[in-house]
Design a protein around this motif. Structure first.
Motif, PDB file in Angstrom:
ATOM      1  N   UNK A 115       0.744  -1.221  -0.030  1.00  0.00           N
ATOM      2  CA  UNK A 115       0.086   0.057  -0.024  1.00  0.00           C
ATOM      3  C   UNK A 115       0.810   1.417  -0.059  1.00  0.00           C
ATOM      4  N   UNK A 116       0.462   2.068  -0.926  1.00  0.00           N
ATOM      5  CA  UNK A 116       1.170   3.263  -0.919  1.00  0.00           C
ATOM      6  C   UNK A 116       0.252   4.682  -0.285  1.00  0.00           C
ATOM      7  N   UNK A 117       1.140   5.660   0.219  1.00  0.00           N
ATOM      8  CA  UNK A 117       0.421   6.515   0.738  1.00  0.00           C
ATOM      9  C   UNK A 117      -0.637   7.276  -0.419  1.00  0.00           C
ATOM     10  N   UNK A 118      -0.026   7.395  -1.679  1.00  0.00           N
ATOM     11  CA  UNK A 118      -0.923   7.917  -2.619  1.00  0.00           C
ATOM     12  C   UNK A 118      -2.202   7.138  -3.149  1.00  0.00           C
ATOM     13  N   UNK A 119      -2.163   5.847  -2.668  1.00  0.00           N
ATOM     14  CA  UNK A 119      -3.313   5.079  -2.948  1.00  0.00           C
ATOM     15  C   UNK A 119      -4.491   5.265  -2.049  1.00  0.00           C
ATOM     16  N   UNK A 120      -4.075   6.168  -0.836  1.00  0.00           N
ATOM     17  CA  UNK A 120      -5.325   6.302   0.033  1.00  0.00           C
ATOM     18  C   UNK A 120      -6.015   7.652  -0.581  1.00  0.00           C
ATOM     19  N   UNK A 121      -7.365   7.578  -0.807  1.00  0.00           N
ATOM     20  CA  UNK A 121      -8.008   8.869  -0.873  1.00  0.00           C
ATOM     21  C   UNK A 121      -7.746   9.889   0.130  1.00  0.00           C
ATOM     22  N   UNK A 122      -7.765  11.024  -0.385  1.00  0.00           N
ATOM     23  CA  UNK A 122      -7.349  12.225   0.187  1.00  0.00           C
ATOM     24  C   UNK A 122      -7.884  12.486   1.601  1.00  0.00           C
ATOM     25  N   UNK A 123      -9.370  12.266   1.584  1.00  0.00           N
ATOM     26  CA  UNK A 123      -9.881  12.432   3.042  1.00  0.00           C
ATOM     27  C   UNK A 123      -9.757  11.394   3.955  1.00  0.00           C
ATOM     28  N   UNK A 124      -9.455  10.247   3.454  1.00  0.00           N
ATOM     29  CA  UNK A 124      -9.127   8.939   4.203  1.00  0.00           C
ATOM     30  C   UNK A 124      -7.691   9.238   5.155  1.00  0.00           C
ATOM     31  N   UNK A 125      -6.618   9.461   4.009  1.00  0.00           N
ATOM     32  CA  UNK A 125      -5.404   9.908   4.684  1.00  0.00           C
ATOM     33  C   UNK A 125      -5.331  10.759   5.589  1.00  0.00           C
ATOM     34  N   UNK A 126      -6.010  12.185   5.119  1.00  0.00           N
ATOM     35  CA  UNK A 126      -6.280  13.206   6.331  1.00  0.00           C
ATOM     36  C   UNK A 126      -6.751  12.642   7.714  1.00  0.00           C
ATOM     37  N   UNK A 127      -7.806  11.864   7.557  1.00  0.00           N
ATOM     38  CA  UNK A 127      -8.319  11.343   8.840  1.00  0.00           C
ATOM     39  C   UNK A 127      -7.450  10.393   9.485  1.00  0.00           C
ATOM     40  N   UNK A 128      -6.573   9.570   8.705  1.00  0.00           N
ATOM     41  CA  UNK A 128      -5.665   8.672   9.568  1.00  0.00           C
ATOM     42  C   UNK A 128      -4.537   9.583  10.176  1.00  0.00           C
ATOM     43  N   UNK A 129      -4.040  10.512   9.318  1.00  0.00           N
ATOM     44  CA  UNK A 129      -3.011  11.248   9.894  1.00  0.00           C
ATOM     45  C   UNK A 129      -3.527  12.204  11.071  1.00  0.00           C
ATOM     46  N   UNK A 130      -4.668  12.643  11.082  1.00  0.00           N
ATOM     47  CA  UNK A 130      -5.078  13.695  12.067  1.00  0.00           C
ATOM     48  C   UNK A 130      -5.518  12.965  13.284  1.00  0.00           C
ATOM     49  N   UNK A 131      -5.963  11.999  13.015  1.00  0.00           N
ATOM     50  CA  UNK A 131      -6.481  11.072  14.351  1.00  0.00           C
ATOM     51  C   UNK A 131      -7.351  11.739  15.229  1.00  0.00           C
ATOM     52  N   UNK A 132      -7.658  12.846  14.978  1.00  0.00           N
ATOM     53  CA  UNK A 132      -8.803  13.751  15.737  1.00  0.00           C
ATOM     54  C   UNK A 132      -8.262  14.021  17.009  1.00  0.00           C
TER      55      UNK A 132
END
Lengths: 104, 337
Positions: free
Chosen positions: B4-21
């Motif tokens: 899995x590459x970072x670029x494979x992740x949809x932008x909104x999903x990648x942001x959500x994983x990275x932000x972790x709320x």
């Protein structure tokens, strides 16, 4: 502690010097120098042929400055010059500062 | 399982994983922890990354697009959290700091240079946490299975030179860290984005043109103006392929002076190499033996160069001479047979 040079050298002359067990050191030899790694301190030091030669006396047994001088004179024979006396003293001083030899 | 590459992740999903709320992370409290970790794998290190600021996340996702990643709790080497130094500083005079699980003495930076803090945090977590590899402060490149280690202090030009060569026939292992396996004494790739400072930013932009993926310029950072350059994709994809060192070159960029190249003795090379190490004293005996093994295998040079072109020419020349001598040896061997 800060010694002045004269007292420091007298202190070197007045002690018996001991090198730790040989397993404390790792050696690498290149064309122009010896590199020694002290496992106890994690420090590396460079020896030229002269300092390596002096250190080898301490590897054999603990020695005071005057005994060392006698041994070096005997081994070098005619090649020994009086100027080496100061050089040997300074070399032991550096060994002491680096923690490679310590007073008995 | 497919890589899995970072670029494979949809932008909104990648942001959500990275932000972790991590809304209240400034208080050391992770509430709204609604998503699993985003773990990025580079060479021998796997790091869980979370970034509170959207703009910093955006830059991160652009620079790290081709990198391997995984989602969810796994065994991590470290955890990097980019956040404001306090709850208040998320909103008023915004700043950014980095937590990575080690003693945190990271000086907070302005939020606008959050990408710089992120990269510095990565470096810091490797420098502080790595005890199983000998760590050299060096640019590292490889060609035909032979590695060139280029140790140098900050400002010596090692990053720029490594990057330039990485885009001209060499594989870029790292612009910052030489990682030496203590058992095999091979160099391990760690191709993170190249850190460019001040004049070298324009040099690389001119050299690469549209081929390079650059971050924006970050002004008034602790190291002046900075920008980051994504390594060549081939270098990133081959981040698990180690190689043996063959040359050590100590580079020094000196403008307006002619290029020079001198061979160094093994003794001098040995000492300069251990001085460039971040963790030699901590590792001790194994580090000494690894250094000895590398020095035995390598020819050692110091070069000065006034321009990128001259630097690349000297490094290529050193390697070409090596290949020629190998060819001569082979020819002699065949003749003897």
């Amino acid at each position: 502690m800060v010694f002045n040079q004269k007292n420091d050298l007298n202190w070197i002359k007045g002690n018996i010097w001991l090198s730790p067990d040989a397993v404390s050191f790792l050696w690498v030899v290149y064309d122009d120098a010896w590199i020694i790694f002290d496992k106890r301190s994690g420090c590396s030091h460079i020896f030229n042929d002269f300092s390596r030669g002096i250190f080898s006396y301490f590897e054999e047994k603990p020695m005071g400055f005057f005994d060392l001088l006698k041994a070096v004179k005997k081994d070098m024979g005619k090649d020994f010059s009086n100027s080496l006396e100061d050089k040997i003293l300074e070399t032991i001083q550096v060994f002491d500062q680096k923690g490679i030899v310590s007073p008995l | 399982m497919a890589d899995l590459k970072i670029k494979d992740l949809p932008s909104n999903i990648a942001h959500r994983y990275l932000s972790k709320g991590r809304f209240l992370s400034g208080f050391g409290v992770n509430i709204f922890r609604s998503s699993p970790d985003l773990n990025i794998e580079i060479g021998p290190f796997k790091v869980a990354v979370s970034i509170d600021y959207p703009a910093v996340r955006e830059e991160f996702l652009k620079l790290y697009a081709p990198y391997s990643c995984s989602i969810g709790e796994e065994i991590m080497d470290s955890r990097l959290h980019v956040h404001a130094s306090s709850f208040l500083r998320r909103f008023v005079r915004k700043n950014v700091t980095v937590s990575h699980g080690y003693k945190n003495n990271f000086y907070p930076l302005r939020a606008e240079v959050g990408a710089v803090a992120t990269e510095m945090g990565f470096n810091w977590s490797v420098a502080m946490g790595c005890r199983h590899l000998l760590l050299l402060h060096a640019g590292v490149i490889e060609k035909k299975g032979m590695v060139v280690i280029m140790p140098g202090a900050s400002g010596s030009g090692k990053s720029t030179l490594s990057a330039g060569l990485g885009f001209h026939g060499w594989r870029l292992f790292s612009d910052e860290f030489g990682l030496v396996d203590l058992s095999t004494h091979q160099l391990l790739p760690y191709p993170r984005p190249v850190s460019l400072k001040n004049k070298s930013i324009e040099v690389m932009r001119e050299l690469l043109g549209s081929r390079g993926v650059f971050s924006q310029n970050y002004y008034d950072t602790p190291k002046g103006t900075m920008a980051y350059l994504q390594p060549p994709e081939d270098s990133i994809l081959r981040h698990k392929e180690p190689a043996k060192a063959r040359k050590i070159i100590f580079p020094q960029y000196i403008p307006d002076e002619p290029a020079t190249k001198i061979a160094l003795t093994k003794t001098l090379g040995f000492l300069k190499l251990i001085h460039s190490s971040v963790n030699f004293g901590i590792i001790g005996e194994k580090a000494f033996k690894a250094t000895e093994a590398i020095i035995d295998e390598c020819d050692i040079f110091a070069i000065t160069y006034p321009s990128m072109e001259e630097g690349m020419r000297l490094v290529n020349e050193i390697m070409d001479n090596d290949e020629k001598s190998d060819d001569l040896l082979k020819t002699a061997g065949e003749r003897d047979e």
